[in-house]
Design an enzyme around this catalytic site. Structure first.
Site, PDB file in Angstrom:
ATOM      1  N   THR A  73     -17.753 -14.429-127.137  1.00 44.20           N
ATOM      2  CA  THR A  73     -17.522 -13.369-128.119  1.00 44.20           C
ATOM      3  C   THR A  73     -18.058 -12.026-127.633  1.00 44.20           C
ATOM      4  OG1 THR A  73     -17.540 -14.925-129.967  1.00 44.20           O
ATOM      5  CG2 THR A  73     -17.985 -12.617-130.482  1.00 44.20           C
ATOM      6  N   SER A  78      -8.300 -14.157-131.385  1.00 47.66           N
ATOM      7  CA  SER A  78      -9.691 -14.572-131.530  1.00 47.66           C
ATOM      8  C   SER A  78     -10.284 -14.572-130.128  1.00 47.66           C
ATOM      9  CB  SER A  78      -9.760 -15.974-132.136  1.00 47.66           C
ATOM     10  OG  SER A  78     -11.013 -16.577-131.901  1.00 47.66           O
ATOM     11  N   THR A  79     -11.597 -14.544-130.048  1.00 47.22           N
ATOM     12  CA  THR A  79     -12.224 -14.772-128.733  1.00 47.22           C
ATOM     13  C   THR A  79     -11.701 -16.065-128.114  1.00 47.22           C
ATOM     14  OG1 THR A  79     -14.239 -13.565-129.272  1.00 47.22           O
ATOM     15  CG2 THR A  79     -14.430 -15.263-127.580  1.00 47.22           C
ATOM     16  N   ASN A  80     -11.378 -17.036-128.962  1.00 52.49           N
ATOM     17  CA  ASN A  80     -11.064 -18.375-128.471  1.00 52.49           C
ATOM     18  C   ASN A  80      -9.692 -18.511-127.827  1.00 52.49           C
ATOM     19  OD1 ASN A  80     -13.544 -18.852-129.571  1.00 52.49           O
ATOM     20  ND2 ASN A  80     -12.761 -19.858-131.404  1.00 52.49           N
ATOM     21  N   THR A 129     -18.744 -42.342 -82.414  1.00 48.40           N
ATOM     22  CA  THR A 129     -18.761 -42.963 -83.733  1.00 48.40           C
ATOM     23  C   THR A 129     -20.167 -43.480 -83.981  1.00 48.40           C
ATOM     24  OG1 THR A 129     -18.077 -45.118 -82.836  1.00 48.40           O
ATOM     25  CG2 THR A 129     -16.331 -43.648 -83.605  1.00 48.40           C
ATOM     26  N   SER A 135     -36.463 -17.879 -83.503  1.00 49.02           N
ATOM     27  CA  SER A 135     -37.819 -18.321 -83.822  1.00 49.02           C
ATOM     28  C   SER A 135     -38.805 -17.176 -83.692  1.00 49.02           C
ATOM     29  CB  SER A 135     -38.235 -19.458 -82.890  1.00 49.02           C
ATOM     30  OG  SER A 135     -39.594 -19.806 -83.096  1.00 49.02           O
ATOM     31  N   LYS A 177     -35.277 -19.156 -78.138  1.00 45.56           N
ATOM     32  CA  LYS A 177     -34.581 -20.082 -79.032  1.00 45.56           C
ATOM     33  C   LYS A 177     -33.548 -19.334 -79.864  1.00 45.56           C
ATOM     34  CE  LYS A 177     -35.659 -24.027 -82.024  1.00 45.56           C
ATOM     35  NZ  LYS A 177     -34.865 -23.770 -83.227  1.00 45.56           N
TER      36      LYS A 177
END
Length: 474
Positions: free
Chosen positions: A104, A143-145, A190, A321, A327
């Site tokens: 609303t 309506s808001t709805n 796998t 790092s 790194k």
């Protein structure tokens, strides 16, 4: 900048002072004061505001045809909606994305801004609602709805266009990278153990094809957003609207947008139903799960550089790092993983909120809308970042890939159809125990000639089905 001057507006709860220049009104201000929740307002999602502008303009056209608006009111409201769609006056859409009241506050915020801008266009003072009212004119027959869901459906539809583009470009990037890497042989794995050879191109083409089916699903659920419940008003019965209003409104919305807007078959059912949001969120979650797999694979394939798999060089984006010199971390796949986790969390929020529809309405729509806008935005930005700062710049470590294939015990699988499972197992076991290569052991045991062995283990013969007329010596 506000002048410091105010005007007075009243509502059910009494009088409030409104900044004199503000296009919003008393109900917008109450909502703003009540809901300091997310810190994110409608302004952060301009497409939401555009969706509201389209909705209100469509309603105004329908109301004018039914004699509820004058020509002047229609022109002013339509111009105000057009200006909102163009990106103007968004600073007055002050509603938090998460709020009580089933939307609303958002609906009234839009009604007040449109009404006050219409008053300016009509040459009237702000707040002179007898000439153009947020409730009686801008919100007429609504309506808001029904107005709020239609607005966020349209807003999400617009927002999803950005995601569709990002997703398509991401798939294209994977396919392009697959073509670049088609000649690079590597070990497939796998359960994190050496399996059989393949190419890096096959890996990246697999990534692309993993996502293609989801693109079609995403487009399908996007289209579902165009089914709306305008004319439902409060609970779907259409109270406070005139006969034929829904049809006129849908016709206007189709003409304004050029979209295939349709009216829900049962407005009572549609008014409490948020399954389209659940469906769209589920589609993004499915993409997120697959992108997580892709990013995890990229981090594994790029691990090293000396003591990991290091089949690929990921683009170096920043030092990795504060203590370990030299790194460099896979920060782009890492951030994309986090994006996906947030998307999955939002999907859970949407699922729980959908479950809380009660009787004729789901009052939890605001958090669903906020979560879905955020998920679309996060996934769009994430896919662009992953594509441009990672996928496009990936290079193969050709030498290391070839070295791993050559010394892998997994290549014995390629020999299995020729020398048999027993011989293959024997060679594999000895290779494990002695550290010798499969290639050398096959020659040492005189199972195959060097010429035949080279043919079987040629990369092109190990990465797709092939029929070889070769027999083992014993």
């Amino acid at each position: 900048m506000h002048s410091g001057k105010t005007r007075q507006e009243s509502d059910l709860l009494g009088m409030k002072e409104i900044p004199a220049e503000a296009l919003y009104g008393v109900q917008s201000l109450r909502g703003f004061e009540n809901f300091h929740i997310s810190g994110v307002t409608m302004q952060q999602y301009p497409n939401f505001i555009k969706g509201m502008a389209l909705t209100k303009k469509g309603a105004a056209i329908a109301n004018h045809k039914q004699g509820l608006l004058t020509d002047e009111q229609l022109r002013a409201i339509s111009q105000a909606c057009d200006e909102l769609y163009e990106g103007k006056h968004h600073e007055y859409l002050i509603s938090d994305m998460i709020q009580g009241g089933a939307g609303t506050t958002v609906n009234m915020n839009a009604n007040e801004v449109i009404a006050n801008r219409a008053l300016q266009i009509m040459g009237k003072e702000l707040g002179a609602y007898e000439f153009c009212s947020p409730n009686d004119h801008v919100n007429a027959s609504q309506s808001t709805n029904d107005a709020y869901p239609t607005a966020f459906h349209f807003g999400l539809y617009l927002e999803s266009e950005k995601l569709n583009e990002a997703f398509e470009l991401f798939i294209q990037s994977l396919e392009k990278k697959a073509g670049e890497l088609d000649s690079v042989i590597k070990m497939g794995r796998t359960q994190l153990q050496d399996a059989v050879p393949m190419t890096l191109g096959q890996t990246f083409r697999g990534f692309a094809n993993l996502l293609k089916a989801d693109k079609k699903k995403l487009e399908a659920v996007q289209h579902d957003l165009l089914c709306v419940n305008m004319g439902a008003t409060a609970i779907g019965t259409g109270i406070c609207s005139q006969p034929g209003y829904s049809k006129l409104c849908i016709e206007a919305l189709r003409e304004i947008t050029g979209w295939d807007v349709t009216l829900a078959d049962d407005l009572v059912a549609a008014t409490s139903d948020t399954s389209v949001l659940v469906g769209y969120s589920s589609a993004i979650r499915a993409i997120a799960l697959k992108v997580i797999k892709i990013c995890n694979d990229l981090r594994l394939m790029g691990s090293g550089p000396r003591c990991g798999l290091h089949e690929i060089f990921l683009p170096e984006m920043q030092p990795g790092s504060s203590i370990m010199p030299g790194k460099v971390n896979p920060v782009i796949p890492e951030v994309m993983n986090q994006v996906c986790y947030k998307v999955i969390g939002n999907d859970t929020t949407i699922m729980l909120a959908a479950e809380n529809a009660q009787l004729e309405l789901n009052v939890m729509e605001p958090v669903m809308v906020y979560s879905l806008f955020e998920s679309i935005n996060l996934m769009t930005n994430g896919l662009h970042t992953l594509r441009t700062l990672c996928i496009d710049g990936i290079r193969p470590d050709v030498e290391n890939c070839e070295r791993q294939v050559k010394y892998s015990i997994g290549i014995v699988t390629a020999l299995n159809p020729i020398i048999g499972y027993k011989n293959s197992t024997k060679i594999a076991k000895e290779a494990m125990q002695t550290g010798k290569g499969v290639y050398d052991l096959v020659l040492e045991h005189d199972i195959l000639s060097k010429e035949d062995l080279d043919t079987i283990l040629a990369p092109k013969n190990m990465i797709e089905p092939v029929k070889l007329e070769i027999k083992a010596k014993h």
